[in-house]
Every structure is written in C-alpha cells, then in structure tokens.
Design a protein around this motif. Structure first.
Motif, PDB file in Angstrom:
ATOM      1  N   GLN A 400       0.841  -1.205   0.000  1.00  0.00           N
ATOM      2  CA  GLN A 400       0.000   0.000   0.000  1.00  0.00           C
ATOM      3  C   GLN A 400       0.870   1.246   0.000  1.00  0.00           C
ATOM      4  N   ALA A 401       1.990   1.195   0.730  1.00  0.00           N
ATOM      5  CA  ALA A 401       2.879   2.361   0.778  1.00  0.00           C
ATOM      6  C   ALA A 401       3.490   2.641  -0.591  1.00  0.00           C
ATOM      7  N   GLN A 402       3.668   1.612  -1.394  1.00  0.00           N
ATOM      8  CA  GLN A 402       4.207   1.831  -2.736  1.00  0.00           C
ATOM      9  C   GLN A 402       3.277   2.669  -3.589  1.00  0.00           C
ATOM     10  N   MET A 403       1.967   2.569  -3.305  1.00  0.00           N
ATOM     11  CA  MET A 403       1.002   3.247  -4.164  1.00  0.00           C
ATOM     12  C   MET A 403       0.906   4.742  -3.880  1.00  0.00           C
ATOM     13  N   ASN A 404       1.333   5.184  -2.671  1.00  0.00           N
ATOM     14  CA  ASN A 404       1.259   6.615  -2.391  1.00  0.00           C
ATOM     15  C   ASN A 404       2.086   7.434  -3.376  1.00  0.00           C
ATOM     16  N   PRO A 405       3.384   7.156  -3.551  1.00  0.00           N
ATOM     17  CA  PRO A 405       4.145   7.921  -4.550  1.00  0.00           C
ATOM     18  C   PRO A 405       3.654   7.646  -5.965  1.00  0.00           C
ATOM     19  N   HIS A 406       3.125   6.442  -6.212  1.00  0.00           N
ATOM     20  CA  HIS A 406       2.617   6.144  -7.556  1.00  0.00           C
ATOM     21  C   HIS A 406       1.467   7.072  -7.916  1.00  0.00           C
ATOM     22  N   PHE A 407       0.482   7.206  -6.994  1.00  0.00           N
ATOM     23  CA  PHE A 407      -0.655   8.088  -7.275  1.00  0.00           C
ATOM     24  C   PHE A 407      -0.199   9.533  -7.365  1.00  0.00           C
ATOM     25  N   LEU A 408       0.677   9.964  -6.422  1.00  0.00           N
ATOM     26  CA  LEU A 408       1.132  11.349  -6.420  1.00  0.00           C
ATOM     27  C   LEU A 408       1.901  11.666  -7.699  1.00  0.00           C
ATOM     28  N   TYR A 409       2.715  10.741  -8.145  1.00  0.00           N
ATOM     29  CA  TYR A 409       3.489  10.933  -9.383  1.00  0.00           C
ATOM     30  C   TYR A 409       2.562  11.158 -10.567  1.00  0.00           C
ATOM     31  N   ASN A 410       1.554  10.271 -10.711  1.00  0.00           N
ATOM     32  CA  ASN A 410       0.632  10.398 -11.842  1.00  0.00           C
ATOM     33  C   ASN A 410      -0.228  11.646 -11.732  1.00  0.00           C
ATOM     34  N   SER A 411      -0.656  11.989 -10.499  1.00  0.00           N
ATOM     35  CA  SER A 411      -1.513  13.168 -10.320  1.00  0.00           C
ATOM     36  C   SER A 411      -0.752  14.443 -10.627  1.00  0.00           C
ATOM     37  N   SER A 413       1.698  14.735 -12.641  1.00  0.00           N
ATOM     38  CA  SER A 413       1.848  14.794 -14.101  1.00  0.00           C
ATOM     39  C   SER A 413       0.595  15.337 -14.752  1.00  0.00           C
ATOM     40  N   THR A 414      -0.573  14.936 -14.207  1.00  0.00           N
ATOM     41  CA  THR A 414      -1.848  15.424 -14.755  1.00  0.00           C
ATOM     42  C   THR A 414      -2.005  16.919 -14.499  1.00  0.00           C
ATOM     43  N   ILE A 415      -1.660  17.364 -13.283  1.00  0.00           N
ATOM     44  CA  ILE A 415      -1.777  18.788 -12.959  1.00  0.00           C
ATOM     45  C   ILE A 415      -0.852  19.614 -13.830  1.00  0.00           C
ATOM     46  N   GLN A 416       0.339  19.099 -14.090  1.00  0.00           N
ATOM     47  CA  GLN A 416       1.264  19.820 -14.970  1.00  0.00           C
ATOM     48  C   GLN A 416       0.677  19.989 -16.362  1.00  0.00           C
ATOM     49  N   ALA A 417       0.046  18.900 -16.868  1.00  0.00           N
ATOM     50  CA  ALA A 417      -0.570  18.984 -18.191  1.00  0.00           C
ATOM     51  C   ALA A 417      -1.729  19.979 -18.195  1.00  0.00           C
ATOM     52  N   MET A 418      -2.507  20.022 -17.082  1.00  0.00           N
ATOM     53  CA  MET A 418      -3.637  20.969 -16.998  1.00  0.00           C
ATOM     54  C   MET A 418      -3.132  22.399 -16.896  1.00  0.00           C
ATOM     55  N   GLN A 426     -10.095  24.113 -12.824  1.00  0.00           N
ATOM     56  CA  GLN A 426     -10.093  22.646 -12.741  1.00  0.00           C
ATOM     57  C   GLN A 426      -8.953  22.150 -11.852  1.00  0.00           C
ATOM     58  N   ILE A 427      -7.830  22.892 -11.854  1.00  0.00           N
ATOM     59  CA  ILE A 427      -6.721  22.499 -10.994  1.00  0.00           C
ATOM     60  C   ILE A 427      -7.105  22.632  -9.521  1.00  0.00           C
ATOM     61  N   MET A 428      -7.851  23.712  -9.186  1.00  0.00           N
ATOM     62  CA  MET A 428      -8.299  23.880  -7.796  1.00  0.00           C
ATOM     63  C   MET A 428      -9.205  22.724  -7.375  1.00  0.00           C
ATOM     64  N   ASP A 429     -10.160  22.381  -8.259  1.00  0.00           N
ATOM     65  CA  ASP A 429     -11.057  21.261  -7.926  1.00  0.00           C
ATOM     66  C   ASP A 429     -10.283  19.965  -7.782  1.00  0.00           C
ATOM     67  N   ASP A 460     -13.967  10.124  -6.738  1.00  0.00           N
ATOM     68  CA  ASP A 460     -13.165  11.338  -6.557  1.00  0.00           C
ATOM     69  C   ASP A 460     -12.046  11.388  -7.598  1.00  0.00           C
ATOM     70  N   PHE A 461     -11.391  10.244  -7.794  1.00  0.00           N
ATOM     71  CA  PHE A 461     -10.309  10.208  -8.783  1.00  0.00           C
ATOM     72  C   PHE A 461     -10.830  10.474 -10.190  1.00  0.00           C
ATOM     73  N   LEU A 462     -11.978   9.858 -10.527  1.00  0.00           N
ATOM     74  CA  LEU A 462     -12.562  10.086 -11.850  1.00  0.00           C
ATOM     75  C   LEU A 462     -12.943  11.548 -12.044  1.00  0.00           C
ATOM     76  N   ASN A 463     -13.425  12.194 -10.973  1.00  0.00           N
ATOM     77  CA  ASN A 463     -13.761  13.623 -11.080  1.00  0.00           C
ATOM     78  C   ASN A 463     -12.506  14.454 -11.322  1.00  0.00           C
ATOM     79  N   CYS A 464     -11.390  14.024 -10.707  1.00  0.00           N
ATOM     80  CA  CYS A 464     -10.121  14.711 -10.984  1.00  0.00           C
ATOM     81  C   CYS A 464      -9.779  14.612 -12.472  1.00  0.00           C
ATOM     82  N   MET A 465      -9.988  13.419 -13.018  1.00  0.00           N
ATOM     83  CA  MET A 465      -9.680  13.235 -14.428  1.00  0.00           C
ATOM     84  C   MET A 465     -10.642  14.006 -15.336  1.00  0.00           C
TER      85      MET A 465
END
Length: 606
Positions: A400-411, A413-418, A426-429, A460-465
């Motif tokens: 489970q601890a491995q997934m924390n940096p995994h999600f943060l890394y991908n998120s 990257s998404t915020i940078q693209a936005m 949308q970035i605030m939301d 929540d994750f889908l709404n982020c996307m």
C-alpha cells in the motif's frame, strides 16, 4: 525373548527398503531413458535423411535454375529474335547470299555463346526452327538437320506455351566432346522461342551433363548407407542411370501413401526399408531416400545393449551403496536413541496418548519422546502462524505504501498537463479531490476497506480526471447493494481505473469510456472494469501472465517499480489477502479495442 527376536536393527530395516527402492527407481528411470533416447536417435536419423533429401533436391533445383536462366536470357534477346527470324526466312525462301547466310549463322552462334557465358553453367544450347534444322552452340556448334518434331519432348513443349519442360536423356553428338562415355546423360530444359510479335519461331533446348549432379549425390556422407533415387514429374527414374526395379517400387510405395503430394516429412515403412521423399515445386522432380531397417537400427541396438550392461553394473553398485547409506544413517539414529532414551521434555497429563509398537527398538524410544513433545510442537505452530499473519500484514502495508508515490506521481503529471492548458479552476477542484484521496491512501489504520468506500474515492479520482478531460471522459458505475459491504484491498479499483485512463488517453481519440460493474451470487463476487481503449497487446498479456505464474510457482514477490506497478500490485495484494483463492482476469473485449480487468473472491474467503 520372543518379542526381542521379532524386532530388527535399524541397519537391517533401512538396508532392505533402500535397496529395493533404489533398484526399482533406477530400473524405471533407465527403461524410460533408453526408450526415450532410442526414439530420439531414430528421430534424429530421420531428420538427417530428410536434410539430405532436401539438400539434394535444392542442389538439383540450382542446376535447373542455371539452365532456366540461360534460356530466359535467350528468349528475351531482341537481337537474337531478329537474327533467328532472318535465319528462318533464309531457310524457307532460299534468299540471301552465302555471305549473308554465313554472317547470320555466325551472329546467332556468337549470341548463344555469349549468353552461355564464360563460366559455362550449361554445356550446350540448341535453337531449333519449327520447320526444320537449327543451330547449336557450346560443345557442338554444327547446324542441325533433324526435324524438331521428332524429339520426344516436342509435344509437351509445344503444349506448355512458353513454360519450361525438363527432360533427361542422352546426346551422343556432344558426349564425344565431354566424356568417353557415349551414353552420358544430360539434363535438358526446353521452351518455345517466340518472335517480337509473339509468334512461335522455334524451340530452345539448354543442356547440362548429369555427371556433375551424379558426383554431387555420390559425394555425400551417408550415415546409414542410404540409397538415393530421383524421379521426374512423370515418375521416370533419372538417377541412378541403371533401371532398378527396386527404386521404382519405392517410388510407387511413397506415391500410394500420398498420391497428391510427396512431403519430405512423410516417412513410410516398406519392404524392410524406411522411405522418405522430397518433391520440388520448381522442377517437379522427386528425391526418394531409402534406408534399410537393419542399417538404421544398428546404432540403436548397440546403444540399447550398452545401456543394459550399464544398468546391470549400476544395480550391483546400488546394493553396495545402499548398505553404506543404511549404516551411515543408522549411526546418528543410534546416538539420537541414546540421547532421547532418558530425556524428558515436559510432564503433561492433560492428553492421553496411545502406545505404538513399531517393532524397532530405536524407533519405539523415539516415538515415546515425540509424543511428549507434541504439545510443544502445537504451541510452536501457533506461534509460527501468528508470525506469518503479522508478516502478511507488514507486506500488505508495504504494498500500500508503494502506491502513495505512484498516485502522487501520476496526479502531479496530470496537474502539470492541466497547467500547460491554463485550466486553473479545474486544478483547484482537482487539488481538493487529491487532498481527500491522499488522506484516504495515506491512512495505515486498515489495509482493507469496503467496496462502498473504494467506489467513493474512485469517483473522486474520476472527477479529478474529468476536470482535465471534461466531457471526453465518460464513466458509469453499477454496484449491487449486497456487494458494497464486501472488504477489498485499498485502492484496487482506483489503480485499475487509473491504468485504463493512462492507456486510453495515450493511444485512442475521445470519447473515453469506463464501465465499472459488480456482481454478487452465492459462490463468489467480482467487480469488472472495462474501457474502450486499445486493449492489451498480446505480448503485454503474455508478460503479465508469466509474472503471475512465476509468483505462483516460487512464492517470491517481485520488486515493483513506480512505472508499470499497478496491475501486479493489485494481484499481489489479492493473493496475500485470499491465499491464492481469488479472481483476477486480464482480457480484451470482443470486437475492436477495449481492455477488461476483473477482480473478485470466493464467498468462503470474504
């Protein structure tokens, strides 16, 4: 005293079963080994035969190709067509001076010789007129007087309409220049020679001595005294030169097994011989290899007799070895017996044990001591189980601890693209949704959550996307009420959805669709996540399946890196949770595109 006589020493008790077991196991192994190796040796022999047949057939094709190349050069020569048309006109009309006719004759001869070339891939070229006569070039440069219609191959060549016709026969006119053998045979390739206006002018015959082919065949190294026979497309034997009825019988035997086609993989047994045939699609010639059964099986029989003698020798060695092994094992057991005889681990009267007589003095004493240690073993087992449970919890937390940096890394990257696209609102939301998700995944209180909780944070994750992709991302979630309280590893669904979005947006144009559907029955439950992306590649599915099989076989969990860890992470956590009794499927949807990931478990493992 009588009871003592019934018992046996540990040395005797070990020696007899060891000897019988070793001899029996070795005899079974050697029998299997000899049979297997014999079949393998036979198969290798057939492969060698087949390779020889293919090589001979290929070399024969190469020789015919040389003939065909020369004939092709001749029929496509415009100058030769013009000169040979003049030659025919001179012959028919009688016009032209002697000088003109001689010049025409020499020109044609020079052209034919130049097309043969300096390396002389062929021995002779004949250019026949359809009416009468012709010109020779090569070994025999004289004019031809015989009518071409008298040739044995005339009708097949005329009916072939320009295709090649291959024939093997004698030519005494050129044998005197090449060999002292007047019966020397030649391989001939014939085809119709057309004018520039596609009118038949004559027939080209290109010839090569069969001696080179015979020398090639006879020069092979044959392991089993193989006999080689070559037949043309009509079934006429062209090698060896002698008309052997045996070769004809072999050919007919092979043809009767497969009348439509002779295949090099087809081996038959006929008249105490193994037969193998290879037919060339290019020439239509069939190469038949025949091996006498006794010649083929001679090395196999020698191999069998050698191994039978070796088996007998090893069996004798096993008897001696069993004695030393039994004596070697009995010595420490005797010491254990002496140590355990007066050794009392504990005094526990809570359990009543039954005395068992093994009829072996040493084992009886050992058994008494083992009975006393039974309760201790139970306690040790309970402690071991507790340690294993704690170890599994620690491994689940690590995954489970491995997934924390995994999600943060991908998120991130998404915020940078936005941010590059100027999507400030949308970035605030998304940051608010990320805050809730990070609190969810960073909590180590529980490794298992309900499906209802997982669905909530997946939304929540889908709404982020959707904040980034807007209406280009469409999702649908259908979860039955009875499934919502089932407990699953945290972030299973979120990782699957994240993986789907990653590959859909990278490799497919919008809209991107995700369907999450659950099912629940008396035997099992499962949740199915399907997208409309490109689906799994065949090599990806194979690689993931190999990793899963490796984990199942070895029990060793691989090190998971940040990139490409999602699906394997889910599989490992399900395996740890359900002990391998879980549902995990990766597949592609029917029709174009779409990946399906299914997770679940059996009701008894909930």
């Amino acid at each position: 005293m009588g009871n003592i006589m019934k018992q046996h020493s540990i040395l005797f008790t070990l020696f007899i079963p060891f000897t019988v077991l070793f001899i029996l196991a070795f005899a079974i192994f050697m029998s299997y080994f000899i049979i297997t190796e014999s079949d393998k040796a036979k198969t290798d022999s057939f492969i060698t035969m087949q390779n020889n047949a293919i090589t001979i057939s290929d070399n024969l094709d190469a020789e015919v190709t040389k003939l065909d190349t020369v004939s092709q050069n001749i029929i496509y020569s415009s100058i030769l067509k013009e000169e040979f048309s003049d030659y025919i006109e001179y012959q028919q009309s009688g016009r032209g001076t002697d000088a003109e006719r001689l010049h025409n004759r020499e020109t044609i001869s020079d052209l034919l010789i130049s097309m043969i070339g300096p390396n002389t891939p062929v021995n002779q070229v004949y250019l026949y007129s359809l009416q009468a006569g012709g010109i020779g070039a090569g070994l025999n440069n004289t004019d031809l007087q015989e009518a071409v219609s008298n040739k044995i191959w005339y009708d097949p060549v005329i009916s072939s309409a320009g295709s090649k016709v291959i024939y093997c026969g004698e030519d005494p006119a050129i044998s005197k220049y090449l060999s002292s053998d007047k019966n020397q045979r030649y391989l001939s390739l014939c085809r119709v020679f057309y004018s520039a206006t596609n009118v038949p002018l004559g027939i080209i015959e290109v010839k090569k001595s069969f001696e080179a082919i015979s020398n090639m065949i006879e020069g092979y190294q044959y392991s089993f005294s193989e006999k080689i026979y070559i037949f043309d497309s009509e079934g006429n034997m062209i090698y060896p030169a002698d008309d052997l009825s045996e070769g004809k019988q072999y050919y007919e035997a092979v043809m009767s097994q497969n009348a439509e086609d002779i295949d090099g993989d087809h081996i038959i047994f006929y008249n105490d011989a193994y037969l193998l045939a290879q037919t060339s699609d290019y020439t239509g010639f069939s190469t038949v290899v025949a091996v006498d059964q006794n010649q083929l099986l001679a090395p196999i029989r020698s191999y069998l007799f050698t191994n039978l003698g070796l088996l007998f020798f090893i069996m004798l060695s096993i008897i001696v070895l069993s004695f030393f092994i039994a004596r070697f094992i009995s010595r420490p057991l005797n010491r254990i017996y002496l140590n355990l005889k007066n050794f009392d681990i504990t005094q526990d009267d809570s359990t009543e044990f039954f005395q068992v007589d093994t009829h072996i003095t040493e084992l009886n004493a050992l058994y008494d001591a083992f009975l006393k240690m039974q309760n201790k073993v139970k306690l040790s087992i309970n402690r071991e189980l507790t340690l294993q449970q704690r170890e599994m919890q620690a491994r689940m937390l690590a995954l489970q601890a491995q997934m924390n940096p995994h999600f943060l890394y991908n998120s991130l990257s998404t915020i940078q693209a936005m941010a590059d696209e100027g999507m400030d609102r949308q970035i605030m939301d998304m940051c608010q949704s990320m805050s809730r998700i990070l609190r969810y995944i960073s909590s180590d209180k529980e490794q298992l959550v309900t499906v209802d909780q997982e669905i909530k944070y997946t939304i929540d994750f889908l709404n982020c996307m959707k904040a980034r992709f807007d209406d280009d991302l469409i999702y649908n979630i259908v979860i039955p009420e009875e499934l919502r309280n089932v407990r699953i590893p945290k972030l299973c669904l979120q990782l699957i959805v994240e993986n789907s979005i990653k590959f859909m947006t990278k490799e497919k144009s919008p809209p991107w669709k995700i369907n999450i559907k659950g099912s629940y029955n008396e035997q099992y439950w499962e949740i199915r996540v399907q997208d409309n992306g490109p689906g799994f590649q065949e090599d990806e599915l194979r690689m993931l399946q190999e990793k899963i099989e490796q984990i199942n076989q070895t029990g060793v969990l691989p090190n998971l890196e940040l990139n490409g860890m999602g699906l394997m992470n889910i599989y490992i956590r399900l395996k740890l949770l359900y002990g391998g009794e879980h549902i995990f499927r990766l597949e592609n949807a029917d029709g174009p595109g779409g990946a399906i990931v299914t997770i679940g478990g059996w009701k008894e493992n909930e």
